[in-house]
Design an enzyme around this catalytic site. Structure first.
Site, PDB file in Angstrom:
ATOM      1  N   CYS B  84       0.836  -1.202   0.000  1.00  0.00           N
ATOM      2  CA  CYS B  84       0.000   0.000   0.000  1.00  0.00           C
ATOM      3  C   CYS B  84       0.877   1.260   0.000  1.00  0.00           C
ATOM      4  O   CYS B  84       1.473   1.576  -1.006  1.00  0.00           O
ATOM      5  CB  CYS B  84      -0.969  -0.035   1.193  1.00  0.00           C
ATOM      6  SG  CYS B  84      -2.280   1.201   1.076  1.00  0.00           S
ATOM      7  N   HIS B 194      -3.568  -5.620   1.302  1.00  0.00           N
ATOM      8  CA  HIS B 194      -2.812  -5.723   2.556  1.00  0.00           C
ATOM      9  C   HIS B 194      -2.700  -7.178   3.012  1.00  0.00           C
ATOM     10  O   HIS B 194      -3.538  -7.635   3.786  1.00  0.00           O
ATOM     11  CB  HIS B 194      -3.507  -4.914   3.650  1.00  0.00           C
ATOM     12  CG  HIS B 194      -3.302  -3.438   3.542  1.00  0.00           C
ATOM     13  ND1 HIS B 194      -2.338  -2.763   4.247  1.00  0.00           N
ATOM     14  CD2 HIS B 194      -3.935  -2.499   2.798  1.00  0.00           C
ATOM     15  CE1 HIS B 194      -2.399  -1.476   3.947  1.00  0.00           C
ATOM     16  NE2 HIS B 194      -3.359  -1.289   3.076  1.00  0.00           N
ATOM     17  N   GLU B 196      -0.818  -8.391   5.177  1.00  0.00           N
ATOM     18  CA  GLU B 196      -0.627  -8.488   6.636  1.00  0.00           C
ATOM     19  C   GLU B 196      -1.964  -8.486   7.362  1.00  0.00           C
ATOM     20  O   GLU B 196      -2.040  -8.847   8.540  1.00  0.00           O
ATOM     21  CB  GLU B 196       0.288  -7.359   7.135  1.00  0.00           C
ATOM     22  CG  GLU B 196      -0.368  -5.998   7.319  1.00  0.00           C
ATOM     23  CD  GLU B 196      -0.548  -5.205   6.021  1.00  0.00           C
ATOM     24  OE1 GLU B 196      -0.566  -5.802   4.933  1.00  0.00           O
ATOM     25  OE2 GLU B 196      -0.697  -3.960   6.119  1.00  0.00           O
TER      26      GLU B 196
END
Lengths: 724, 226
Positions: B84, B194, B196
């Site tokens: 990002c 994302h 994560e």
């Protein structure tokens, strides 16, 4: 511009001015008058509501910090506490929605990290006029952007909230923001200044002329047509500055560098310093020449009352100043020692060596004139009927589509997709996935999760202030129960009109009684809150709108149900003490009627129902739990179908309602639909089996049959269509 | 194997990235002012709003001392993953081709999307297969991937398009539905989704683990053959 006496121009009455003279033993100078006008404003002093708020229960086994601190806090076990508070930023948002909403979020975040808690969630409660008004579309759009701008940039997820649209908020929208924070129990800090000789340090942004007089000018008087001229009193937010300030403060707290910490909000340095002094029963000397300024030539009084954002005030021992400055420098946060703790009991303001203000702290904070409300029940109607959208005799098919497509019932995806709901890796249930947001605490050393929700329904409170307020508490607790959470504490924001008017005083008094009784019945303490009065435009007051936020705990986030139907073959049932009624319902609103009066609520029965629902969820095995609220049972079923993209076949005749409109769309507290394997659902005490999940239609026996796709189009398309 | 996760003032997802990395290997934070990467084996440039991003997303962060070290690390062949804001920073730093423009909607969008693995033969995707569909959230205002047509053709021809939004899932108007690209050397990757935030079914999905697992496997394989 004005020929008023200076104190009147600042919003003080003649009697209040005399009170200031009496407390000082002399006439105040200009700086002192400015400080008093803010400290004695409704926004800072709660002078019309303080006596009333004393009725609310504030004690409970989980309470760690109650009202009076920057935020309330409850114990969630494992050495952790959850801090939370809701606050309004209504008038700034009505004047400039993007910065008004953004700084509303910024302010409530500071309240929470001021007690040493890391903000882990934001929720918002928003009210606007109807979306066919251009003004309301503008205010809604830019408020959402403002909330997102601040929350997203600072890395705190916006996990939930609610938005309702009613004509009474056309001029005076409501933007209430709630922040939830997490701290180790032994790491929390209070705001009481202590230790004569200790230093007062101002951290964060420079001080400018922005937001001067916001608390008295904007927050403590009715809105009027000239309000665009008040735009300069709205503060400008800088989430990057606050992000650095947040991380820096948490590191300082982690190292035990600070004695006390306080955020700067309304009335800036004046209120933050005098409140710290009041709580610690000490005095403070401040030298405004040491305050870093954004522009040259600011007067001492301007420095004292500026509401520039992203500032915090702390007290430290002199020997730890260099340690503080080192940490601040690492985070690129400005820090300046601007004063010290004294034993004078006074707030003394210096400009270099010159004493420019000297005020007893008690007179500023504790010995403030409080007013008794003069409530009077109105004899006539207070609000006009809303515009009719459907005929009273409209067929139920039309009514369902109209309800799902009405802005109050329709999906709020348009808004919540503009918020980061997942940063922090705690969000187990995102917006609209379940009735409450669920945040796991495993990564923080906790064993379970917390659930949070924020609720209110001004139209129902307008119909009956007492019952409407009771229902707000029940709705919030029910949303928590739907995910298996037990409420630990409650925060509230009381958004009302001008309390000096007898009928508004009556609404406020009755609503607080409702909050009190509901909190007592559920055993939920009030740990903090905020009051926003004078919410009126040219056409009158807003609907009385008490907003309730709750935090609860639950043992096992993995077994949390969702609001969607998930599996064909699951059995659907209604649980809880639910008696549908059209009074105050969304259907009545669409028919162009504003009810007077709501059916009475039996709080003992409701409390039992909530406990039973919570136990049912905790028992495991339920896939779907969704409470019955706006739009009644038919809308709740349609929402669960749309969310799961699966149909359902149900028969409402076991409920025994004679009028199909009441059975389908009647509202009231206490009901939830559940779905799961038959073996799980059938053993729930008092569950009324309604049908099964399956197919691609929502079929309600003898009444309705809709393709789920068509329902989805209505439910999900309505708000985007207003912006198409 | 140790991941290093950069931390700028204004980073928001650095702790999430750190925790995600730690599910697969060791991981530590690297302060933006440090020129020394501390011997980490792979670098993650995380999401957020570095330095406030008031000028242009990623425009300031590329000048930070830590990013100078990351550029050296990348030029020496070290694996770097930008997520990002990290993707934006790597584009600004010239370590990745193309640029990220404001979303077509001009609004922030936070949404779970499906992305397809296009090229599984990279250090970032080696534990997946081409055509695998991963459910990973996006959350950004400036995520519309853009590059000139000739560059796009080169990327496609070189296998530098690693992830594409699945049909109907493009949240921002990215050209050719591109969700993630790598450099020619295949040691620097950027993506807007994302991963994560997709390492635990409890919070929505575990599909994003592929990227961290792949990087860990890549480094372990290098160590084994060294």
């Amino acid at each position: 511009m004005s020929t008023l006496a200076p104190h009147r121009e600042l919003g003080l009455t003649d009697a209040e001015y005399d009170g200031i003279v009496e407390r000082l033993g002399r006439e105040p100078n200009g700086l002192e008058l400015a400080v008093f006008s803010l400290m004695w404003s409704e926004h800072c002093a709660y002078k019309h509501s303080k006596k009333l708020l004393r009725e609310l229960p504030t004690e409970g086994p989980a309470v760690v910090m109650g009202p009076g601190e920057n935020a309330g806090a409850v114990d969630v076990g494992d050495g952790l506490v959850v801090a939370f508070k809701v606050e309004s930023h209504n008038h700034p948002s009505a004047v400039e929605p993007f910065q008004g909403a953004a700084t509303g979020v910024g302010g409530i975040l500071r309240d929470v990290f001021a007690i040493g808690a890391r903000p882990i969630a934001v929720l918002d409660s928003l009210r606007f006029g109807e979306l066919d008004s251009e003004r309301s579309r503008f205010l809604f759009d830019w408020s959402v952007k403002g909330i997102g701008h601040y929350g997203n940039s600072i890395g705190v997820p916006t996990v939930g909230g609610e938005v309702l649209f009613e004509p009474s908020y056309e001029q005076n929208c409501l933007v209430n923001a709630m922040c939830v924070g997490l701290a180790r129990r032994d790491a929390t800090i209070r705001s009481a200044a202590s230790g004569v000789g200790n230093l007062l340090v101002l951290m964060g942004a420079r001080t400018g002329r922005d937001g001067i007089g916001g608390a008295s000018v904007l927050a403590s008087a009715e809105l009027s047509a000239e309000d665009s001229a008040k735009r300069p009193t709205v503060q400008i937010g800088d989430p990057f500055e606050e992000k650095k300030l947040l991380e820096c403060c948490l590191e300082l707290l982690d190292r035990g560098t600070l004695v006390a910490l306080q955020d700067l909000g309304a009335a800036g340095l004046s209120s933050s310093s005098s409140e710290m002094a009041s709580k610690g029963e000490v005095g403070l000397d401040i030298d405004v020449s040491k305050v870093p300024l954004r522009e040259a030539g600011m007067e001492p009084f301007e420095i004292m009352i500026s509401e520039s954002q992203e500032r915090m005030l702390c007290v430290i021992e002199p020997g730890r100043l260099s340690e503080l400055l080192e940490i601040c420098e690492r985070w690129e946060v400005r820090a300046n020692a601007i004063g010290s703790v004294t034993d004078t009991g006074a707030l003394r303001v210096f400009d270099g060596d010159e004493l420019v203000g000297d005020m007893p702290v008690a007179a500023l904070v504790d010995d403030v004139p409080l007013y008794d409300l003069e409530p009077e029940e109105p004899t006539g109607r207070l609000y006009p009927d809303p515009p009719a959208r459907i005929d009273a005799g409209a067929p139920v098919e039309r009514a369902l589509l109209a309800l799902l497509g009405s802005s109050n019932v329709a999906s709020k995806r348009f808004a919540f997709e503009q918020y980061d709901s997942i940063v922090g890796s705690r969000t187990v249930r995102r917006p609209e996935a379940a009735d409450a947001a669920v945040l796991q605490l495993a990564g923080d050393g906790g064993s379970g999760a917390i659930a949070v929700s924020i609720d209110g329904n001004g139209r129902r409170v307008a119909a009956d202030p007492y019952t409407g307020a009771v229902e707000a508490v029940l709705e919030c607790a029910r949303n928590l129960a739907c995910v298996g959470a037990e409420p630990l504490g409650l925060t509230n924001c009381l958004n009302f009109g001008n309390p000096e008017k007898p009928h508004i005083a009556w609404q406020l008094t009755r609503a607080v009684e409702g909050l009190r009784d509901a909190c007592l019945a559920l055993g939920v303490p009030v740990v903090g809150g905020n009051v926003s009065l004078y919410n009126e435009g040219a056409e009158g007051a807003i609907y009385p709108t008490p907003i309730v936020g709750m935090v609860g705990s639950l043992p096992d986030p993995a077994s949390t149900p969702v609001s969607a139907f998930t599996e064909p073959g699951h059995v659907i049932a209604l649980v809880g003490p639910f008696t549908p009624d059209l009074a105050g319902s969304e259907l009545e609103k669409l028919r162009g009627r504003l009810s007077t009066g709501l059916p009475p609520v039996d709080l003992a029965v409701q409390a039992e129902g909530l406990a039973a629902l919570r136990e049912a969820v905790r028992g495991g095995g339920l896939a779907t739990v969704h409470d019955v609220s706006e739009g009644g049972l038919a809308c709740a079923l349609a929402e669960s179908c749309v969310s799961g993209r699966v149909g359902a076949s149900v028969d409402l005749s076991p409920l025994g309602a004679s009028d199909p409109n009441v059975a389908l769309f009647g509202e009231g507290p206490g009901g939830a639909i559940v779905a799961g394997p038959a073996a799980v659902v059938d053993r729930l005490p008092g569950a009324v089996r309604l049908g099964d999940v399956g197919g691609d239609h929502l079929q309600i026996e003898g009444l309705l049959d809709f393709d789920v796709g068509a329902l989805a189009e209505r439910f999900e398309g309505a708000i985007p269509a207003a912006y198409a | 194997m140790t991941f290093g996760v950069l931390r700028f003032p204004g980073s928001c997802d650095e702790v999430d990235a750190l925790l995600a990395c730690r599910r697969f290997a060791d991981a530590e934070l690297i302060w933006h002012g440090d020129r020394d990467l501390g011997g980490v084996d792979a670098v993650v440039v995380p999401g957020g709003f570095s330095y406030g991003d008031y000028l242009r997303a990623g425009a300031i962060a590329r000048f930070s001392p830590a990013m100078e070290a990351v550029a050296d690390f990348a030029h020496a062949g070290g694996p770097v993953l930008g997520i990002c804001n990290g993707f934006q920073v790597l584009c600004e730093a010239g370590l990745l081709p193309g640029a990220l423009l404001p979303n077509e909607s001009l609004r922030f969008v936070c949404r779970q999307v499906d992305v397809e693995v296009v090229n599984a033969d990279t250090p970032f995707t080696r534990t997946s297969r081409p055509g695998d569909v991963l459910s990973i959230p996006v959350k950004h205002t400036t995520g519309r991937y853009y590059a000139p047509g000739v560059t796009l053709e080169e990327l496609e021809a070189n296998g530098q398009v690693l992830l594409r939004y699945a049909a109907g899932q493009n949240p921002n108007g990215s050209l050719r539905n591109i969700a993630g690209v790598c450099n020619q050397g295949r040691n620097v990757m950027g993506l807007m989704p994302h991963p994560e935030h997709a390492v635990d079914p409890l919070t929505g999905s575990a599909d994003g683990g592929v990227l961290f697992a792949s990087l860990a496997a890549h480094v372990e394989a290098l160590v084994a053959t060294a």
